[in-house]
Write an enzyme that holds these catalytic residues in place. Structure first.
Site, PDB file in Angstrom:
ATOM      1  N   ASP A  31       0.842  -1.203   0.000  1.00 28.53           N
ATOM      2  CA  ASP A  31       0.000   0.000   0.000  1.00 28.53           C
ATOM      3  C   ASP A  31       0.879   1.256   0.000  1.00 28.53           C
ATOM      4  O   ASP A  31       0.376   2.382  -0.077  1.00 28.53           O
ATOM      5  CB  ASP A  31      -1.036   0.004   1.135  1.00 28.53           C
ATOM      6  CG  ASP A  31      -0.415  -0.143   2.509  1.00 28.53           C
ATOM      7  OD1 ASP A  31       0.822  -0.287   2.605  1.00 28.53           O
ATOM      8  OD2 ASP A  31      -1.176  -0.116   3.500  1.00 28.53           O
ATOM      9  N   SER A  32       2.206   1.056   0.028  1.00 24.30           N
ATOM     10  CA  SER A  32       3.134   2.181  -0.193  1.00 24.30           C
ATOM     11  C   SER A  32       2.903   2.809  -1.560  1.00 24.30           C
ATOM     12  O   SER A  32       3.359   3.916  -1.820  1.00 24.30           O
ATOM     13  CB  SER A  32       4.584   1.703  -0.074  1.00 24.30           C
ATOM     14  OG  SER A  32       4.813   0.592  -0.922  1.00 24.30           O
ATOM     15  N   ASP A  46      -0.962  -6.074  -0.109  1.00 23.49           N
ATOM     16  CA  ASP A  46      -1.327  -5.444   1.159  1.00 23.49           C
ATOM     17  C   ASP A  46      -2.831  -5.250   1.254  1.00 23.49           C
ATOM     18  O   ASP A  46      -3.453  -4.733   0.312  1.00 23.49           O
ATOM     19  CB  ASP A  46      -0.682  -4.048   1.249  1.00 23.49           C
ATOM     20  CG  ASP A  46       0.565  -4.058   2.097  1.00 23.49           C
ATOM     21  OD1 ASP A  46       0.707  -4.940   2.968  1.00 23.49           O
ATOM     22  OD2 ASP A  46       1.415  -3.174   1.880  1.00 23.49           O
ATOM     23  N   LYS A  87      -0.997  -9.431   2.815  1.00 18.45           N
ATOM     24  CA  LYS A  87      -0.217  -8.984   3.983  1.00 18.45           C
ATOM     25  C   LYS A  87      -1.099  -8.051   4.808  1.00 18.45           C
ATOM     26  O   LYS A  87      -1.863  -7.258   4.229  1.00 18.45           O
ATOM     27  CB  LYS A  87       1.054  -8.244   3.534  1.00 18.45           C
ATOM     28  CG  LYS A  87       1.847  -7.663   4.716  1.00 18.45           C
ATOM     29  CD  LYS A  87       3.255  -7.279   4.332  1.00 18.45           C
ATOM     30  CE  LYS A  87       3.400  -5.905   3.711  1.00 18.45           C
ATOM     31  NZ  LYS A  87       2.909  -4.781   4.556  1.00 18.45           N
ATOM     32  N   GLU A 112      -1.138  -5.693   8.736  1.00 20.71           N
ATOM     33  CA  GLU A 112      -0.310  -5.144   9.808  1.00 20.71           C
ATOM     34  C   GLU A 112      -0.921  -5.443  11.172  1.00 20.71           C
ATOM     35  O   GLU A 112      -2.135  -5.385  11.336  1.00 20.71           O
ATOM     36  CB  GLU A 112      -0.181  -3.619   9.637  1.00 20.71           C
ATOM     37  CG  GLU A 112       0.488  -3.233   8.332  1.00 20.71           C
ATOM     38  CD  GLU A 112       0.600  -1.722   8.154  1.00 20.71           C
ATOM     39  OE1 GLU A 112       0.285  -0.957   9.086  1.00 20.71           O
ATOM     40  OE2 GLU A 112       1.007  -1.312   7.041  1.00 20.71           O
ATOM     41  N   GLU A 159       9.561  -4.233  10.357  1.00 19.84           N
ATOM     42  CA  GLU A 159       9.939  -2.921   9.800  1.00 19.84           C
ATOM     43  C   GLU A 159      10.491  -2.014  10.904  1.00 19.84           C
ATOM     44  O   GLU A 159       9.872  -1.866  11.974  1.00 19.84           O
ATOM     45  CB  GLU A 159       8.724  -2.269   9.125  1.00 19.84           C
ATOM     46  CG  GLU A 159       9.077  -0.906   8.520  1.00 19.84           C
ATOM     47  CD  GLU A 159       8.058  -0.384   7.512  1.00 19.84           C
ATOM     48  OE1 GLU A 159       7.094  -1.102   7.182  1.00 19.84           O
ATOM     49  OE2 GLU A 159       8.243   0.759   7.048  1.00 19.84           O
TER      50      GLU A 159
HETATM   51  O1  KIV Z   1       3.627  -1.098   1.648  1.00 14.15           O
HETATM   52  C1  KIV Z   1       4.788  -1.526   1.560  1.00 14.15           C
HETATM   53  O2  KIV Z   1       5.494  -1.284   0.581  1.00 14.15           O
HETATM   54  C2  KIV Z   1       5.302  -2.331   2.660  1.00 14.15           C
HETATM   55  C3  KIV Z   1       6.748  -2.682   2.652  1.00 14.15           C
HETATM   56  C4  KIV Z   1       7.577  -1.485   2.906  1.00 14.15           C
HETATM   57  C5  KIV Z   1       7.071  -3.782   3.579  1.00 14.15           C
HETATM   58  O3  KIV Z   1       4.578  -2.661   3.543  1.00 14.15           O
END
Ligand code: KIV
Length: 269
Positions: A48-49, A87, A117, A119, A186
């Site tokens: 989600d980055s 994510d 993924k 969190e 992280e």
């Molecule tokens: O969203 C993302 O890119 C991430 C990575 C930095 C692990 O969660």
């Protein structure tokens, strides 16, 4: 030249750790880069980055499930030999377990990705267990969890004091016991990340967590040097594509202005 990595399955991840083979992960948001990265690393993460890197937002918080699915579909179209994780964005899995199942289920049905993924530590264990029970592989993510950036007071190293370090150790155990197939650590002090990694059977994937993790992940655009001005201590840039892009744009503009492009060879009779 290093040999191409084996094409992994989810059950292989623990095996890779047991054999002491480091896992390699890069973020990826589109089909073009997915084709370039396919087979070069073990996993692609549709992080989600993308909300920051591609859309220019300050945080990941406003990323939507539809946005994640759109980018994950593109990545899956471009990759044939690499595990793809996606994510789950903020608020798509935290409200109820049922919502998490539906939303993660949409990701799996609509994209062709291999897993999701999410969190969080202990408080996410029930959700992780429910997802794994219906066959959805889950990558955990603890330490600095960007979806809680405001609660954490910024993008800063986690687990520095003894109480926070204990919480991280316990979160890692909860996430593993809930059935996660790997865990992102992280911004965690290197010694703590090493200790946590040694205690777990599932691989840890570090970002800003030192060399003792079982694998490493970086944001693709950062490691390619495309994200100028973003130079946190943990980041190593492996190319200077920002400079290359800027030079190419200037060369194109110069040639158009002085009539060198397009030439005869670029034109049709
Ligand atoms: O969203 C993302 O890119 C991430 C990575 C930095 C692990 O969660």
């Amino acid at each position: 030249m290093s040999a191409e990595p084996k094409v992994l399955t989810i059950p292989d991840l623990r095996e890779q750790k047991a054999q002491g083979r480091k896992l390699t992960v890069l973020t990826c948001y589109d089909a073009l880069f997915a084709r370039l990265l396919d087979g070069a690393v073990d996993m692609l993460l549709v992080g989600d980055s993308l909300n920051q890197v591609l859309a220019g937002h300050a945080t990941t918080l406003s990323a939507t499930l539809d946005q994640m699915i759109y980018h994950a579909q593109a990545v899956c179209r471009g990759s044939t030999r690499t595990l793809v994780f996606v994510d789950l964005p903020f608020l798509s899995y935290q409200v109820t377990v049922e919502e998490a199942l539906r939303n993660a289920g949409r990701v799996m049905k609509e994209t062709g990705a291999h897993g999701v993924k999410l969190e969080g530590g202990e408080h996410m264990a029930e959700t992780i267990r429910a997802l794994v029970r219906i066959g959805i592989p889950v990558m955990g993510h603890i330490g600095l969890t960007p979806q809680s950036v405001h609660q954490l007071g910024g993008y800063r190293v986690q687990g520095r004091d003894p109480a926070a370090a204990d919480r991280l150790r316990s979160d890692a155990r909860f996430v593993e016991e809930a059935g996660a197939c790997s865990i992102v650590l992280e911004l965690v002090p290197a010694a703590l990340a090493t200790e946590v990694s040694r205690r777990l059977a599932v691989p840890t994937i570090g970002i800003g967590a030192g060399p003792g993790c079982d694998g490493q992940v970086l944001v693709l655009h950062d490691m390619l040097g495309l994200n100028e001005g973003f130079r946190p201590r943990f980041l190593k840039t492996y190319a200077d594509l920002a400079g290359t892009v800027r030079e190419a744009a200037r060369a194109f503009a110069d040639e158009v202005r002085d009539g060198r492009y397009p030439g005869k060879e670029h034109s049709f009779e």
